[in-house]
Design a protein around this motif. Structure first.
Motif, mmCIF file in Angstrom:
data_model
loop_
_atom_site.group_PDB
_atom_site.id
_atom_site.type_symbol
_atom_site.label_atom_id
_atom_site.label_comp_id
_atom_site.label_asym_id
_atom_site.label_seq_id
_atom_site.Cartn_x
_atom_site.Cartn_y
_atom_site.Cartn_z
ATOM 1 N N VAL A 171 -32.851 -0.386 84.612
ATOM 2 C CA VAL A 171 -32.353 -1.745 84.381
ATOM 3 C C VAL A 171 -31.239 -1.741 83.344
ATOM 4 O O VAL A 171 -30.213 -2.411 83.510
ATOM 5 C CB VAL A 171 -33.502 -2.686 83.958
ATOM 6 C CG1 VAL A 171 -32.959 -4.036 83.502
ATOM 7 C CG2 VAL A 171 -34.471 -2.892 85.122
ATOM 8 N N HIS A 196 -34.201 -10.101 87.831
ATOM 9 C CA HIS A 196 -35.179 -10.913 87.109
ATOM 10 C C HIS A 196 -34.497 -12.063 86.382
ATOM 11 O O HIS A 196 -34.876 -13.224 86.527
ATOM 12 C CB HIS A 196 -35.963 -10.048 86.124
ATOM 13 C CG HIS A 196 -36.838 -9.026 86.788
ATOM 14 N ND1 HIS A 196 -36.597 -7.683 86.696
ATOM 15 C CD2 HIS A 196 -37.918 -9.162 87.582
ATOM 16 C CE1 HIS A 196 -37.516 -7.028 87.389
ATOM 17 N NE2 HIS A 196 -38.319 -7.905 87.941
ATOM 18 N N ASP A 198 -29.083 -8.452 86.539
ATOM 19 C CA ASP A 198 -30.496 -8.116 86.713
ATOM 20 C C ASP A 198 -31.171 -9.194 87.555
ATOM 21 O O ASP A 198 -31.124 -10.383 87.211
ATOM 22 C CB ASP A 198 -31.152 -8.040 85.332
ATOM 23 C CG ASP A 198 -32.649 -7.778 85.397
ATOM 24 O OD1 ASP A 198 -33.148 -7.408 86.472
ATOM 25 O OD2 ASP A 198 -33.305 -7.965 84.360
ATOM 26 N N THR A 215 -38.640 -5.667 90.735
ATOM 27 C CA THR A 215 -38.818 -6.921 91.458
ATOM 28 C C THR A 215 -39.865 -6.724 92.548
ATOM 29 O O THR A 215 -39.693 -5.899 93.451
ATOM 30 C CB THR A 215 -37.497 -7.395 92.079
ATOM 31 O OG1 THR A 215 -36.530 -7.585 91.035
ATOM 32 C CG2 THR A 215 -37.683 -8.694 92.844
ATOM 33 N N HIS A 247 -31.295 -1.558 90.066
ATOM 34 C CA HIS A 247 -32.347 -2.557 90.248
ATOM 35 C C HIS A 247 -33.272 -2.182 91.401
ATOM 36 O O HIS A 247 -32.824 -1.878 92.505
ATOM 37 C CB HIS A 247 -31.711 -3.925 90.471
ATOM 38 C CG HIS A 247 -30.707 -4.271 89.412
ATOM 39 N ND1 HIS A 247 -31.061 -4.397 88.082
ATOM 40 C CD2 HIS A 247 -29.367 -4.449 89.466
ATOM 41 C CE1 HIS A 247 -29.973 -4.670 87.364
ATOM 42 N NE2 HIS A 247 -28.944 -4.696 88.184
ATOM 43 N N TYR A 285 -39.881 -4.337 84.950
ATOM 44 C CA TYR A 285 -38.524 -3.886 85.260
ATOM 45 C C TYR A 285 -38.259 -3.801 86.762
ATOM 46 O O TYR A 285 -37.157 -3.412 87.169
ATOM 47 C CB TYR A 285 -38.290 -2.499 84.645
ATOM 48 C CG TYR A 285 -38.511 -2.449 83.158
ATOM 49 C CD1 TYR A 285 -37.665 -3.133 82.273
ATOM 50 C CD2 TYR A 285 -39.571 -1.731 82.619
ATOM 51 C CE1 TYR A 285 -37.872 -3.093 80.907
ATOM 52 C CE2 TYR A 285 -39.791 -1.678 81.242
ATOM 53 C CZ TYR A 285 -38.938 -2.356 80.392
ATOM 54 O OH TYR A 285 -39.146 -2.315 79.037
#
Length: 361
Positions: free
Chosen positions: A148, A301, A299, A185, A153, A183
């Motif tokens: 990350v 997130h 990122d 998804t 990703h 970290y």
């Protein structure tokens, strides 16, 4: 899929992942001939399949040992590039299915591919109780944090057994790692109902949780026992003090929405699971990377949670508000989580509406 999830407007603008590489952490190599057969069957552009064995030098095999074949790898390759139709798909193949084998694969992708590959998918995982206290957990978390920080990703399947990911006789709700890492998804599963005319999908109509009551399996989801709630989830997910999964979801139901895949030279219907959903989200992010001219992308997130918490939410995501991911198996009945407005522990923020989400990202 392209119609239901609004991918076609992107293809009309030549946004199809061209020039972007998606890496896959897997075991049991997808076959290049199967991959080409899938593309030919559906008149897809000829995406490139690259294969690396890790540790370097071990002979690639379609078998992963312990009775595992290459179904996960084939599904990942076929469906990541069914979304990102001209992306390169680079499978990094473990020697076997052990945690140590995957430590090496994760390390190769982060350390050797990190500068050129920014989107990674994996459909392999283990329940958190199995990972707790292991050396692999510490190794993997350090690698994912590095990824990350360096702009790479990861997307991971949330699991296919609802709230009993461990299926080991334990009585507590369990979730899947590495999706539960703060970290990574985590991608859950849904069942899509589309508007169909003359056998062709015309539009998305509605979507429910992939649930056991009318299918085989269910969307993995729940609260982590390993990790506290990360900053990006504070105030928008349940007040449980824990990392909640999944983050998002997509079509996964193999019974009602089963997709095609080529394995062993055979075009087979009825495949599904969150192993189908994660590579498609990775495919979407390959398109995002292409649109942004390559290089680092925000990122997921931070950016997905920001967009989902905005007034634009319903224009960018299909909010899944019906269904439950509880399961009954050989070990008992495990109460699930109901879908509801906004974020929930069965489908996260829901599935993507591709064209507007790519442009908003």
């Amino acid at each position: 899929v392209a119609t239901a999830y609004d991918l076609q407007p992107l293809y009309d603008e030549n946004l199809d992942g061209k020039g972007v590489t998606i890496a896959n952490a897997t075991c049991g190599a997808a076959s290049s001939s199967d991959f080409a057969q899938f593309q030919n069957a559906f008149s897809l552009p000829r995406a490139e399949l690259v294969s690396t064995g890790e540790p370097l030098g071990h002979a690639l095999s379609t078998s992963c040992g312990r009775g595992y074949g290459n179904g996960e790898s084939s599904l990942d390759a076929d469906w990541a590039t069914a979304v990102a139709r001209e992306a390169t798909f680079h499978q990094v193949v473990a020697k076997g299915p052990s945690n140590h084998d995957f430590d090496l694969v994760y390390g190769y992708i982060v350390n050797n591919l990190g500068r050129s590959v920014h989107v990674v998918t994996t459909s392999w995982g283990a329940c958190e109780r199995e990972m707790k206290g292991t050396a692999s957990l510490a190794i993997d978390e350090k690698l994912f944090a590095q990824a990350v920080a360096e702009g790479q990703h990861w997307f991971s399947a949330s699991g296919d057994n609802g709230t009993d990911d461990c299926a080991d006789g334990g009585t507590a709700v369990s979730v899947d790692y590495p999706g539960s890492s703060r970290y990574v998804t985590s991608v859950g599963g849904t069942n899509v109902r589309a508007q169909i005319q003359h056998g062709n999908v015309q539009a998305w109509r509605n979507e429910t949780v992939w649930q056991q009551s009318n299918s085989d399996g269910a969307s993995g989801g729940g609260a982590s026992i390993l990790y506290a709630k990360p900053v990006y989830q504070r105030g928008v997910t349940p007040h449980d003090g824990a990392r909640d999964v999944p983050d998002v979801a997509l079509l996964s139901d193999p019974v009602n929405d089963g997709v095609w895949m080529v394995q062993g030279g055979q075009l087979e219907p009825g495949w599904g699971g969150t192993s189908e959903a994660a590579p498609q989200w990775a495919g979407l992010f390959a398109i995002i990377e292409q649109r942004r001219g390559g290089g680092n992308i925000a990122d997921p997130h931070a950016r997905l949670y920001q967009l989902a918490s905005s007034r634009a939410y319903h224009a960018l995501f299909h909010d899944v508000t019906r269904g439950n991911n509880g399961v009954s198996d050989n070990y008992g009945t495990f109460a699930g989580y109901d879908a509801g407005a906004g974020f929930d522990l069965a489908t996260g923020w829901g599935s993507f509406i591709a064209a507007p989400l790519v442009k908003a990202y």
